[in-house]
Design an enzyme around this catalytic site. Structure first.
Site, PDB file in Angstrom:
ATOM      1  N   SER A 166       0.837  -1.207   0.000  1.00  7.64           N
ATOM      2  CA  SER A 166       0.000   0.000   0.000  1.00  7.64           C
ATOM      3  C   SER A 166       0.867   1.250   0.000  1.00  7.64           C
ATOM      4  O   SER A 166       0.573   2.222  -0.708  1.00  7.64           O
ATOM      5  CB  SER A 166      -0.920  -0.003   1.233  1.00  7.64           C
ATOM      6  N   TRP A 187       2.326   1.686  -3.407  1.00  7.81           N
ATOM      7  CA  TRP A 187       1.309   2.159  -4.348  1.00  7.81           C
ATOM      8  C   TRP A 187       1.231   3.677  -4.342  1.00  7.81           C
ATOM      9  O   TRP A 187       1.002   4.305  -5.380  1.00  7.81           O
ATOM     10  CB  TRP A 187      -0.061   1.582  -3.981  1.00  7.81           C
ATOM     11  N   HIS A 188       1.416   4.289  -3.163  1.00  2.51           N
ATOM     12  CA  HIS A 188       1.251   5.733  -3.056  1.00  2.51           C
ATOM     13  C   HIS A 188       2.335   6.518  -3.784  1.00  2.51           C
ATOM     14  O   HIS A 188       2.111   7.682  -4.139  1.00  2.51           O
ATOM     15  CB  HIS A 188       1.202   6.152  -1.582  1.00  2.51           C
ATOM     16  N   GLY A 189       3.488   5.936  -3.989  1.00  3.47           N
ATOM     17  CA  GLY A 189       4.506   6.694  -4.703  1.00  3.47           C
ATOM     18  C   GLY A 189       5.858   6.015  -4.716  1.00  3.47           C
ATOM     19  O   GLY A 189       6.170   5.173  -3.866  1.00  3.47           O
ATOM     20  N   PHE A 216      -0.783  10.285  -7.440  1.00  4.45           N
ATOM     21  CA  PHE A 216      -0.667   8.843  -7.221  1.00  4.45           C
ATOM     22  C   PHE A 216      -1.380   8.040  -8.301  1.00  4.45           C
ATOM     23  O   PHE A 216      -1.169   6.863  -8.392  1.00  4.45           O
ATOM     24  CB  PHE A 216      -1.229   8.461  -5.851  1.00  4.45           C
TER      25      PHE A 216
END
Length: 432
Positions: free
Chosen positions: A281, A284-286, A432
């Site tokens: 997770s 996924w954000h960056g 994102f």
């Protein structure tokens, strides 16, 4: 297309590939090897595109720095590319559809135009909620006509979304940016206030967008899933993730955590599955180590909380003192995580934390920003508090008295127009 026309090919490719593979998976549903092959090809193409645009330069730089430290030359250059707006959101939405078809949870969509609309539905395309095919696809087959009560509900939700974004998020972002972009020059007192402000900024920026998106869709007759449910009133970190970015957390639960085995495995493996899910997770954000640290920190929170619950038991949330302490603790833990989420680097994140704990001094004063920001946060907290604990006793926008309702509408609109920031830039989650 308005921003970069050629990038429209990416969403078209994702749409076409998942559509075709979905049809093929359904066609060969009794042939397990072919079915799995089509799914793997589908995931490889879509996640491969996401990797190249979002993570290639990050991985390349990481390898380059590691080898350079060892005295080894790494001649592979970076790609000079920009991250397409919304690529993570529409990719995950399309991938979720593909996995649902593979599992047999839904039938493959036969109408390409309807499926393309599902992937590119404009209210939630660029920053979610990440919709599920079983919820949204069927709604495109329903004839939608103007419905006054739905329009009222949608406009109310959009109005509150604009308040969250313009009055709170964009206002306090001025102070946050001034402090975090110059952490070396500021005291721990300033950085603590900036961190508190960012805690509300990230919430109001993203929940504000979600309210605008859900409200706009509702006016047109479509129901999108709830994405935020007053997360800072959570009494545990597990509950926090059932209230924060719900569409993403449930996506990871269904397509990462459960396939890893979820909680139906040995306890040690269960904790490992929790940690990996939150690590993914974060990634996924960056493409930055700050997001990896943020995900790892939340994974650690969940592990500690799970172990505590298993061996000590749950807290008595019926006790108002204990409940208040748990809400405060969860908010502080979330705030500590937001330090790394906002910091420009891992080093800056630790620098901010060190100063907050050991380097207090004069507070950086920006009277207008602080005053307006605190006022907006006060209104936000009051509304969230009433919605959380007195949803039926003290009705706000749903009050049966027209004078009360319209007084609130006019008040919120007046605050937006007088205190809002209208040049605050894009939404945080667009990146994102």
């Amino acid at each position: 297309m308005n921003w970069e026309p050629t990038y429209a090919l990416l969403i078209f490719t994702s749409t076409a590939v998942t559509y075709v593979c979905g049809r093929l998976v359904e066609k060969y549903r009794d042939d397990k090897s072919r079915k799995k092959l089509f799914l793997i090809a589908n995931l490889a193409i879509n996640l491969g595109i996401l990797f190249m645009f979002k993570y290639y330069n990050f991985i390349n730089n990481t390898v380059f720095e590691g080898l350079d430290y060892l005295g080894i030359h790494w001649p592979i250059p970076n790609f000079d590319i920009l991250l397409p707006v919304g690529i993570s959101f529409y990719t995950f939405q399309a991938v979720g559809y593909s996995i649902d078809v593979y599992r047999g949870d839904i039938q493959a969509e036969r109408h390409f135009g309807i499926y393309a609309l599902f992937v590119s539905f404009f209210p939630q395309l660029v920053a979610g909620p990440i919709e599920r095919a079983k919820n949204l696809l069927a709604q495109f087959y329903v004839k939608h006509t103007f419905n006054y009560p739905r329009a009222v509900l949608g406009l109310r939700q959009m109005l509150w979304g604009f308040f969250m974004k313009l009055v709170v998020a964009d206002r306090v972002s001025m102070y946050v940016n001034a402090a975090y972009n110059n952490a070396e020059q500021h005291t721990g007192t300033t950085l603590l206030l900036a961190t508190v402000f960012f805690t509300f900024q990230i919430y109001c920026d993203f929940a504000g967008y979600s309210n605008i998106a859900i409200g706009a869709a509702r006016i047109m007759g479509f129901d999108l899933m709830e994405n935020f449910r007053r997360p800072y009133f959570s009494t545990s970190m597990q509950q926090f993730w059932k209230r924060w970015h719900i569409s993403l957390s449930t996506w990871f639960q269904d397509y990462v955590y459960i396939p890893l085995g979820g909680s139906r495995v040995k306890y040690g493996r269960h904790l490992f599955n929790l940690f990996v899910t939150f690590l993914v997770s974060g990634i996924w954000h960056g493409a930055n180590w700050t997001f990896v640290a943020w995900g790892a920190l939340h994974g650690t929170y969940l592990i500690v909380e799970n172990v505590k619950t298993k061996y000590i038991g749950k807290s008595n949330t019926n006790n108002i003192v204990i409940m208040g302490f748990n809400i405060l603790l969860c908010s502080v833990l979330a705030m500590a995580g937001w330090v790394f989420f906002r910091a420009n680097s891992i080093g800056d994140g630790f620098k901010v934390l060190r100063k907050i704990f050991a380097d207090h001094g004069a507070l950086f004063i920006d009277v207008t920003t602080i005053a307006y920001g605190l006022f907006g946060i006060f209104v936000l907290v009051i509304k969230d508090f009433i919605d959380e604990f007195y949803p039926e006793k003290h009705l706000l926008f749903d009050n049966r008295h027209v004078v009360v309702r319209w007084s609130l509408y006019i008040f919120i609109l007046a605050v937006i127009l007088s205190c809002g920031v209208f040049d605050g830039g894009q939404f945080i989650y667009f990146q994102f």
